[in-house]
Design a protein around this motif. Structure first.
Motif, mmCIF file in Angstrom:
data_model
loop_
_atom_site.group_PDB
_atom_site.id
_atom_site.type_symbol
_atom_site.label_atom_id
_atom_site.label_comp_id
_atom_site.label_asym_id
_atom_site.label_seq_id
_atom_site.Cartn_x
_atom_site.Cartn_y
_atom_site.Cartn_z
ATOM 1 N N THR A 134 -5.771 5.957 4.702
ATOM 2 C CA THR A 134 -6.564 5.477 5.840
ATOM 3 C C THR A 134 -6.255 4.015 6.123
ATOM 4 O O THR A 134 -6.019 3.639 7.282
ATOM 5 N N ASN A 135 -6.244 3.186 5.085
ATOM 6 C CA ASN A 135 -5.930 1.769 5.297
ATOM 7 C C ASN A 135 -4.517 1.582 5.834
ATOM 8 O O ASN A 135 -4.287 0.730 6.692
ATOM 9 N N LEU A 136 -3.591 2.367 5.344
ATOM 10 C CA LEU A 136 -2.213 2.265 5.823
ATOM 11 C C LEU A 136 -2.128 2.586 7.311
ATOM 12 O O LEU A 136 -1.473 1.871 8.081
ATOM 13 N N ILE A 188 0.834 -1.202 0.000
ATOM 14 C CA ILE A 188 0.000 0.000 0.000
ATOM 15 C C ILE A 188 0.872 1.255 0.000
ATOM 16 O O ILE A 188 0.617 2.203 -0.749
ATOM 17 N N LEU A 189 1.917 1.263 0.821
ATOM 18 C CA LEU A 189 2.840 2.403 0.847
ATOM 19 C C LEU A 189 3.497 2.597 -0.525
ATOM 20 O O LEU A 189 3.623 3.729 -1.005
ATOM 21 N N THR A 190 3.872 1.508 -1.162
ATOM 22 C CA THR A 190 4.470 1.582 -2.499
ATOM 23 C C THR A 190 3.476 2.150 -3.502
ATOM 24 O O THR A 190 3.826 3.020 -4.313
ATOM 25 N N ASN A 197 -3.200 -1.675 13.768
ATOM 26 C CA ASN A 197 -3.362 -3.103 14.057
ATOM 27 C C ASN A 197 -2.020 -3.761 14.340
ATOM 28 O O ASN A 197 -1.918 -4.619 15.221
ATOM 29 N N ALA A 198 -0.997 -3.358 13.625
ATOM 30 C CA ALA A 198 0.342 -3.912 13.876
ATOM 31 C C ALA A 198 0.817 -3.520 15.274
ATOM 32 O O ALA A 198 1.328 -4.363 16.027
ATOM 33 N N LYS A 241 -9.014 -4.266 16.852
ATOM 34 C CA LYS A 241 -8.344 -4.848 15.682
ATOM 35 C C LYS A 241 -9.372 -5.417 14.710
ATOM 36 O O LYS A 241 -9.257 -5.235 13.491
ATOM 37 N N LYS A 242 -10.391 -6.090 15.229
ATOM 38 C CA LYS A 242 -11.423 -6.676 14.367
ATOM 39 C C LYS A 242 -12.223 -5.588 13.653
ATOM 40 O O LYS A 242 -12.520 -5.713 12.455
ATOM 41 N N ARG A 243 -12.573 -4.521 14.367
ATOM 42 C CA ARG A 243 -13.302 -3.410 13.739
ATOM 43 C C ARG A 243 -12.463 -2.783 12.631
ATOM 44 O O ARG A 243 -12.963 -2.492 11.546
ATOM 45 N N ARG A 244 -11.197 -2.563 12.926
ATOM 46 C CA ARG A 244 -10.317 -1.964 11.915
ATOM 47 C C ARG A 244 -10.213 -2.865 10.696
ATOM 48 O O ARG A 244 -10.257 -2.392 9.560
ATOM 49 N N MET A 245 -10.047 -4.168 10.924
ATOM 50 C CA MET A 245 -9.880 -5.097 9.808
ATOM 51 C C MET A 245 -11.137 -5.126 8.944
ATOM 52 O O MET A 245 -11.042 -5.190 7.710
ATOM 53 N N THR A 246 -12.296 -5.044 9.573
ATOM 54 C CA THR A 246 -13.546 -4.992 8.814
ATOM 55 C C THR A 246 -13.572 -3.746 7.940
ATOM 56 O O THR A 246 -13.929 -3.804 6.751
ATOM 57 N N PHE A 247 -13.163 -2.604 8.496
ATOM 58 C CA PHE A 247 -13.134 -1.363 7.724
ATOM 59 C C PHE A 247 -12.093 -1.441 6.612
ATOM 60 O O PHE A 247 -12.354 -1.018 5.482
#
Length: 151
Positions: A127-129, A20-22, A135-136, A79-85
């Motif tokens: 946002t995903n990054l 994603i960063l790339t 999460n990390a 973490k689960k909420r973030r992963m869903t988003f």
């Protein structure tokens, strides 16, 4: 010794974040350069890069769910909420944006529609990054706490 699934999860998560960063970096550099051929190449490469990113994110999500099965607590829930988003953002915004931008660039349509989609893609990708980074961070903290308890 770390669980093998934990290693897979960590490597897949790092690979997804780096991809994603790339993508964001390549997009920004090609846009700043302004060369239509470079933009076309960048957008085409990113569209093809989805072939690596999508499975990497899927591996991260599935391995995370398996590792966290039965775990409770606010950090796991976050973490689960973030992963869903992250997944929804990828499926509903980032994949269609990447494919649309590749198509538009291939047809030299880099006007207002391209700029609007590019802006949405930058925001969604960033946002995903950030969410993957959070999460990390939480995963590292969970891992450290579990290591301290078992030591």
């Amino acid at each position: 010794m770390a669980h093998p699934l934990s290693r897979l999860h960590r490597v897949a998560g790092m690979a997804a974040g780096l991809l994603i960063l790339t993508f964001l970096t390549v997009s920004a550099l090609s846009e700043l350069n302004g060369d239509p051929d470079m933009i076309r190449l960048a957008k085409t490469a990113i569209a093809w890069g989805l072939v690596a990113l999508v499975p990497t994110l899927m591996i991260t999500g599935v391995s995370g769910m398996r590792l966290g099965k039965g775990w409770k607590g606010p950090t796991i829930a976050a973490k689960k909420r973030r992963m869903t988003f992250i997944a929804a953002n990828g499926i509903l915004v980032l994949i269609p944006s990447a494919l649309a931008l590749a198509w538009l660039a291939r047809h030299s349509e880099t006007g207002a529609a391209f700029a609007a989609i590019q802006t949405v893609e930058f925001l969604a990708g960033a946002t995903n990054l950030v969410l993957i980074g959070l999460n990390a961070r939480d995963g590292i903290a969970i891992s450290r706490r579990r290591t301290v308890r078992t030591a």
